[in-house]
Design a protein around this motif. Structure first.
Motif, short mmCIF file in Angstrom:
data_model
loop_
_atom_site.label_atom_id
_atom_site.label_comp_id
_atom_site.label_asym_id
_atom_site.label_seq_id
_atom_site.Cartn_x
_atom_site.Cartn_y
_atom_site.Cartn_z
N GLY A 175 3.95 2.84 -1.12
CA GLY A 175 2.54 3.10 -0.87
C GLY A 175 1.91 2.09 0.06
O GLY A 175 1.14 2.45 0.96
N LEU A 176 2.24 0.82 -0.10
CA LEU A 176 1.71 -0.21 0.78
C LEU A 176 2.31 -0.10 2.17
O LEU A 176 1.64 -0.35 3.18
CB LEU A 176 1.97 -1.60 0.19
N LYS A 177 3.57 0.29 2.24
CA LYS A 177 4.21 0.48 3.55
C LYS A 177 3.54 1.58 4.35
O LYS A 177 3.47 1.52 5.58
CB LYS A 177 5.70 0.82 3.37
N ARG A 178 3.02 2.58 3.66
CA ARG A 178 2.38 3.72 4.32
C ARG A 178 0.91 3.46 4.62
O ARG A 178 0.18 4.37 5.00
CB ARG A 178 2.53 4.98 3.46
N GLY A 179 0.47 2.23 4.45
CA GLY A 179 -0.91 1.89 4.78
C GLY A 179 -1.84 1.82 3.59
O GLY A 179 -3.05 1.66 3.76
N GLY A 180 -1.29 1.93 2.38
CA GLY A 180 -2.11 1.82 1.18
C GLY A 180 -2.62 0.39 1.00
O GLY A 180 -2.12 -0.55 1.61
N VAL A 181 -3.62 0.26 0.15
CA VAL A 181 -4.25 -1.04 -0.09
C VAL A 181 -4.11 -1.40 -1.57
O VAL A 181 -4.38 -0.56 -2.44
CB VAL A 181 -5.74 -1.01 0.30
N LEU A 182 -3.69 -2.63 -1.83
CA LEU A 182 -3.59 -3.12 -3.20
C LEU A 182 -5.00 -3.45 -3.70
O LEU A 182 -5.63 -4.38 -3.23
CB LEU A 182 -2.69 -4.36 -3.26
#
Length: 212
Positions: free
Chosen positions: A119-126
């Motif tokens: 998810g973070l690799k695809r541009g998601g934000v923690l």
């Protein structure tokens, strides 16, 4: 079992504002030890040593052995007063710890394996909901941090306290709900593509010359 850090302390006979000021002029910080069956004890500690411990970021979750001229008292800091202008400690409260005591402490959350989160690799934000978690744990086994693994997390995932492995003997003080630790937020693929298309169309429109 973690070894308690030793701090030199001195009995403080004079109390009140005047006594506290006198202690600070000597390069010490006034404090108090309370709790247990003994009466509260007014003390002073070396400013340099206390400031050094505070700078670790773990001062109020660390057990100390206060050496009072050979008499040792096991305690944990429960409050630090700071000068509002000069930002240095001016008073410290300690809680006596009985044998096998448990304490409530705020433990920081550390996130691991961000690079392994699709998810973070695809541009998601923690989106961190809890940077710290208050735990009740044995005074001799206070964890430095709570480790949360992000490997495999996707956009839209929401992770709660029930999914986090806590240190042995530790339990959250919030017991009435399964509270959220973090979520992975982000734009949907369609939204991102729509934005890219709009930007391309605007650039093409600017590049075209108006017709007469």
């Amino acid at each position: 079992m973690a070894e308690a850090i030793e701090l030199k302390a001195h009995t403080r006979g004079r109390t009140g504002t005047g006594g506290a000021r006198a202690v600070r002029r000597e390069g010490r910080i006034p404090g108090i030890i309370y709790g247990g069956s003994d009466k509260p004890l007014n003390i002073s500690l070396e400013t340099k040593e206390v400031s050094k411990q505070i700078s670790t970021g773990h001062f109020q979750s660390t057990v100390y052995m206060l050496d009072m001229d050979g008499t040792k008292i096991r305690a944990i800091p429960r409050g630090v007063q700071v000068d509002p202008i000069r930002d240095f400690p001016i008073h410290v409260d300690f809680l006596r710890l009985a044998k096998n005591a448990s304490v409530d402490v705020d433990v920081p959350v550390h996130f691991l394996n961000e690079a392994a989160s699709p998810g973070l690799k695809r541009g998601g934000v923690l989106n961190v909901v809890r940077h710290e978690i208050t735990l009740r744990c044995p005074a001799d086994n206070i964890p430095d941090s709570i480790k949360v693994d992000l490997a495999g997390t996707e956009i839209g995932d929401s992770v709660h306290i029930s999914a986090v492995k806590l240190p042995e003997g530790a339990v959250p003080t919030i017991t009435d709900r399964d509270f959220t630790i973090f979520t992975i937020a982000g734009r949907g693929a369609d939204e991102a593509e729509a934005e890219e298309t709009t930007e391309e169309e605007e650039e093409e429109g600017e590049a075209e010359e108006p017709k007469e």
